[in-house]
Design an enzyme around this catalytic site. Sequence first.
Site, PDB file in Angstrom:
ATOM      1  N   GLN A 263       7.674  10.470   8.639  1.00 39.82           N
ATOM      2  CA  GLN A 263       7.484   9.062   8.961  1.00 39.82           C
ATOM      3  C   GLN A 263       8.395   8.621  10.095  1.00 39.82           C
ATOM      4  O   GLN A 263       8.015   7.806  10.927  1.00 39.82           O
ATOM      5  CB  GLN A 263       7.721   8.201   7.725  1.00 39.82           C
ATOM      6  N   HIS A 266       7.089   8.594  13.719  1.00 50.32           N
ATOM      7  CA  HIS A 266       6.108   7.603  14.188  1.00 50.32           C
ATOM      8  C   HIS A 266       6.705   6.717  15.270  1.00 50.32           C
ATOM      9  O   HIS A 266       6.128   6.549  16.347  1.00 50.32           O
ATOM     10  CB  HIS A 266       5.620   6.742  13.024  1.00 50.32           C
ATOM     11  N   GLU A 331       5.594   1.787   1.262  1.00 51.70           N
ATOM     12  CA  GLU A 331       4.245   2.177   1.692  1.00 51.70           C
ATOM     13  C   GLU A 331       3.881   3.532   1.074  1.00 51.70           C
ATOM     14  O   GLU A 331       2.835   3.685   0.451  1.00 51.70           O
ATOM     15  CB  GLU A 331       4.219   2.263   3.221  1.00 51.70           C
ATOM     16  N   HIS A 332       4.733   4.532   1.270  1.00 55.29           N
ATOM     17  CA  HIS A 332       4.543   5.870   0.711  1.00 55.29           C
ATOM     18  C   HIS A 332       5.691   6.177  -0.249  1.00 55.29           C
ATOM     19  O   HIS A 332       6.853   6.010   0.123  1.00 55.29           O
ATOM     20  CB  HIS A 332       4.546   6.941   1.809  1.00 55.29           C
ATOM     21  N   ASP A 365      -1.939  11.509   4.765  1.00 58.96           N
ATOM     22  CA  ASP A 365      -2.284  10.955   6.071  1.00 58.96           C
ATOM     23  C   ASP A 365      -3.597  11.512   6.610  1.00 58.96           C
ATOM     24  O   ASP A 365      -4.260  10.863   7.425  1.00 58.96           O
ATOM     25  CB  ASP A 365      -1.171  11.262   7.079  1.00 58.96           C
ATOM     26  N   HIS A 424     -20.409 -35.992 -10.284  1.00 51.64           N
ATOM     27  CA  HIS A 424     -20.369 -34.703 -10.971  1.00 51.64           C
ATOM     28  C   HIS A 424     -20.846 -34.859 -12.415  1.00 51.64           C
ATOM     29  O   HIS A 424     -21.662 -34.085 -12.920  1.00 51.64           O
ATOM     30  CB  HIS A 424     -18.934 -34.137 -10.977  1.00 51.64           C
TER      31      HIS A 424
END
Length: 435
Positions: A263, A266, A331-332, A365, A424
Amino acid sequence: MTVNIKRLNASQADFDSQLATLLAWDDSVDHQVNESVRHILHEVKTRGDKAVLEFTEKFDRLNVASVAELEMSQARLRQALKTIPEDQRVALQQAADRVRDYHERQDQKSWQYQDEDGTVLGQKVTPLDRAGLYVPGGKAAYPSSVLMNAIPAKVAGVAEVIMVVPTPDGVVNDLVLAAAAIAGVDRVFTVGGAQAVGALAYGTETIPAVDKIVGPGNIYVATAKREVFGTVGIDMIAGPSEILVICDGKTDPDWIAMDLFSQAEHDEQAQSILISPDADFLNAVETSINKLLPTMERADIIRTSMTDRAALIHVADLSEAAKVSNRIAPEHLELSVENPEALLEEIRHAGAIFMGRYTAEALGDYCAGPNHVLPTSGTARFSSPLGVYDFQKRSSIIGFSAKGADRMGRVASVLARGEGLTAHARSAEYRIKND
């Protein structure tokens, strides 16, 4: 150059504040970026194709006479699939098959039931008419993102998936086009940036407006998606990539170091965190990090990411590790432990959970099957991975029988008059039988 990773200890009195500082990420949009994006979106909304052509020439250095020339034909996509190396073609197909098989299990069906009065209630599940998929171009070309975004849309039954991908200087990535062919993308336009988002959101003379825009992009794309939300749906506002590994200290430290790198490579803002009750293991992983870093092609990016945003966190036991993980909502999340099933029971917030020592996050991924579009920056507390359900909408079905209208009309009448909404109440009362 040795990388010194931040060390945190959950037993320290100031651990909570240290963790908050570690997790802090500024997602505010730069004023100049915001103004630029708003200008581009306004121009595309008001001038259509002409604005798209001007911005494509300005940013991607492509000078064409019409937007139609920026569309890739289905024949061109099939050609790309034929011309890429065989091993890439086979890998793409295998990944696509697994992604499709997984997402087919998410497909929701319409349902109805009848109550004791004969009233029919239910839910009609309908796919979106048209979805837009943004795919980064140039150096950041990700065919895996094409599969992860387009396949769930097609499984959901979306009639038309429109893909936009920038091709700076006319450089086309055949692997991306091949992925589009395999995933069943219907139309592809070589347009990128905020102008592509605007074209998908508002429609132009050539590019049709869509109902939802998904897919990753740079800060201009992310800002544009934020701006057009409400006119169209979007998948999410994504932050930097994150990985959190909980390890009992018995996995090869080289494996864990490389998982953290996966990661960190990235970008410099990516975050890699290791939590373990074994202090010696944390030291061993830091040694592996410094040993392996010089072998990495993206060493400079990894070094910055690991120095600025990574952490090694010592906890008392795996249960405390789970509590810290839930606070982070990563996230992971890798559960690199002897019995991941037992620890899973204690996990409440994570985008994707990778079970056991042999389950590298990188598999998720590309080819595990579940979607790799995941909530970041703690949003896993309330968000889910991209899925078939993101390309479907639900309509409630209500069909009262005469008996049901009489019985429930009396309830509605009381509540409506209690709210002071006489029309109503009378609307419901018209269906009530006179005693």
